[in-house]
Design a protein around this motif. Structure first.
Motif, PDB file in Angstrom:
ATOM      1  N   ILE A 272      20.374  -8.466 -62.425  1.00  0.00           N
ATOM      2  CA  ILE A 272      20.790  -7.701 -63.419  1.00  0.00           C
ATOM      3  C   ILE A 272      22.106  -7.490 -63.717  1.00  0.00           C
ATOM      4  O   ILE A 272      22.663  -7.354 -64.795  1.00  0.00           O
ATOM      5  CB  ILE A 272      20.014  -6.064 -63.082  1.00  0.00           C
TER       6      ILE A 272
ATOM      7  N   THR B 115      20.742  -6.844 -74.508  1.00  0.00           N
ATOM      8  CA  THR B 115      20.005  -5.616 -74.934  1.00  0.00           C
ATOM      9  C   THR B 115      18.875  -5.377 -73.727  1.00  0.00           C
ATOM     10  O   THR B 115      18.692  -6.389 -73.176  1.00  0.00           O
ATOM     11  CB  THR B 115      19.134  -5.781 -76.187  1.00  0.00           C
ATOM     12  N   TYR B 116      18.464  -4.292 -73.643  1.00  0.00           N
ATOM     13  CA  TYR B 116      17.428  -3.881 -72.479  1.00  0.00           C
ATOM     14  C   TYR B 116      16.215  -4.833 -72.837  1.00  0.00           C
ATOM     15  O   TYR B 116      15.554  -5.376 -71.764  1.00  0.00           O
ATOM     16  CB  TYR B 116      17.039  -2.428 -72.503  1.00  0.00           C
TER      17      TYR B 116
ATOM     18  N   ALA C  43      14.836  -7.492 -70.172  1.00  0.00           N
ATOM     19  CA  ALA C  43      13.194  -7.274 -69.507  1.00  0.00           C
ATOM     20  C   ALA C  43      12.680  -8.742 -69.543  1.00  0.00           C
ATOM     21  O   ALA C  43      12.139  -9.208 -68.660  1.00  0.00           O
ATOM     22  CB  ALA C  43      12.479  -6.318 -70.391  1.00  0.00           C
TER      23      ALA C  43
ATOM     24  N   GLN D 208      10.663  -2.934 -69.090  1.00  0.00           N
ATOM     25  CA  GLN D 208      11.881  -2.081 -69.564  1.00  0.00           C
ATOM     26  C   GLN D 208      12.055  -0.731 -68.885  1.00  0.00           C
ATOM     27  O   GLN D 208      13.278  -0.571 -68.817  1.00  0.00           O
ATOM     28  CB  GLN D 208      11.916  -2.012 -71.229  1.00  0.00           C
TER      29      GLN D 208
ATOM     30  N   LEU E 199      14.160  -0.950 -65.844  1.00  0.00           N
ATOM     31  CA  LEU E 199      15.760  -1.560 -65.824  1.00  0.00           C
ATOM     32  C   LEU E 199      16.825  -0.517 -65.478  1.00  0.00           C
ATOM     33  O   LEU E 199      17.561  -0.801 -64.907  1.00  0.00           O
ATOM     34  CB  LEU E 199      15.968  -2.364 -67.108  1.00  0.00           C
ATOM     35  N   GLY E 200      16.543   0.665 -66.213  1.00  0.00           N
ATOM     36  CA  GLY E 200      17.655   1.735 -66.084  1.00  0.00           C
ATOM     37  C   GLY E 200      17.747   2.020 -64.493  1.00  0.00           C
ATOM     38  O   GLY E 200      18.763   2.085 -64.014  1.00  0.00           O
TER      39      GLY E 200
ATOM     40  N   ARG F 184      19.050  -0.903 -62.409  1.00  0.00           N
ATOM     41  CA  ARG F 184      20.675  -0.960 -62.660  1.00  0.00           C
ATOM     42  C   ARG F 184      21.424   0.176 -62.256  1.00  0.00           C
ATOM     43  O   ARG F 184      22.368  -0.272 -61.558  1.00  0.00           O
ATOM     44  CB  ARG F 184      20.666  -0.932 -64.332  1.00  0.00           C
TER      45      ARG F 184
END
Length: 197
Positions: A145, A155-156, A160, A167, A170-171, A174
């Motif tokens: 990542i 972009t996300y 993904a 998705q 991911l946050g 990250r």
């Protein structure tokens, strides 16, 4: 059949990249031997001097060493190196124009101050090396990542797809990766680097 060093037909760029990422010095020698001539030709197409081409090549190889782990498609090594070389050539042309402006009109205060550029570029190279070293200590998913974001800013949705991750995860992943990255850099290099980054 005569084989030109660096052009061994049995060794694909993708294989050389894999070996170079693993620390194989011979792979780096082959990469440099194989691609230097085309990069020099590219520098000449920008009408750079021999010295400027040499500077652009040096910048290109430094950037390649720092970022080769982030190369998503090792088979496109040549195109990736050419992109880096083009950026280095354009940077040199901007510096040259700044010098020409200063010589033409010494009262111009908006001309390029090369001492600032050199200092900034040196710090950027050092920070890049530190980030690369620190990110290599992250777990595989977090490292992927961080490197995708640093190299391409996707972009996300794109991220993904590339990493085959939902998705929604991911946050948090990250966030954990960046927290761990800051911790590693703080432990190994002190808090000054965290403020610079």
């Amino acid at each position: 059949m005569t084989v030109i060093p660096g052009h061994e037909p049995s060794v694909a760029d993708s294989g050389l990249v894999s070996r170079a990422v693993g620390g194989d010095e011979r792979a780096w020698e082959l990469i440099v031997s194989r691609h230097t001539t085309s990069l020099q030709r590219l520098g000449r197409s920008y009408r750079l001097s021999t010295e400027e081409i040499s500077d652009a090549l040096q910048d290109t190889w430094l950037c390649a060493v720092c970022h080769i782990c982030a190369l998503r498609d090792p088979a496109r090594l040549g195109a990736w190196l050419a992109m880096i070389m083009r950026r280095a050539c354009l940077k040199l042309l901007r510096r040259r124009r700044g010098r020409e402006l200063l010589v033409a009109d010494p009262t111009r205060f908006d001309a390029v101050d090369e001492s600032v550029d050199v200092e900034r570029d040196g710090l950027a190279a050092e920070l890049s090396s530190i980030l690369h070293e620190a990110s290599s200590q992250l777990p595989t998913r977090q490292r992927a990542i961080v490197r995708e974001i640093a190299f391409d800013d996707p972009t996300y949705g794109q991220l993904a797809d590339r990493l085959s991750m939902p998705q929604g995860s991911l946050g948090p992943t990250r966030k954990r990766a960046l927290r761990r990255l800051r911790q590693i850099i703080g432990e190994t290099h002190g808090t000054d680097y965290l403020r610079s980054a």
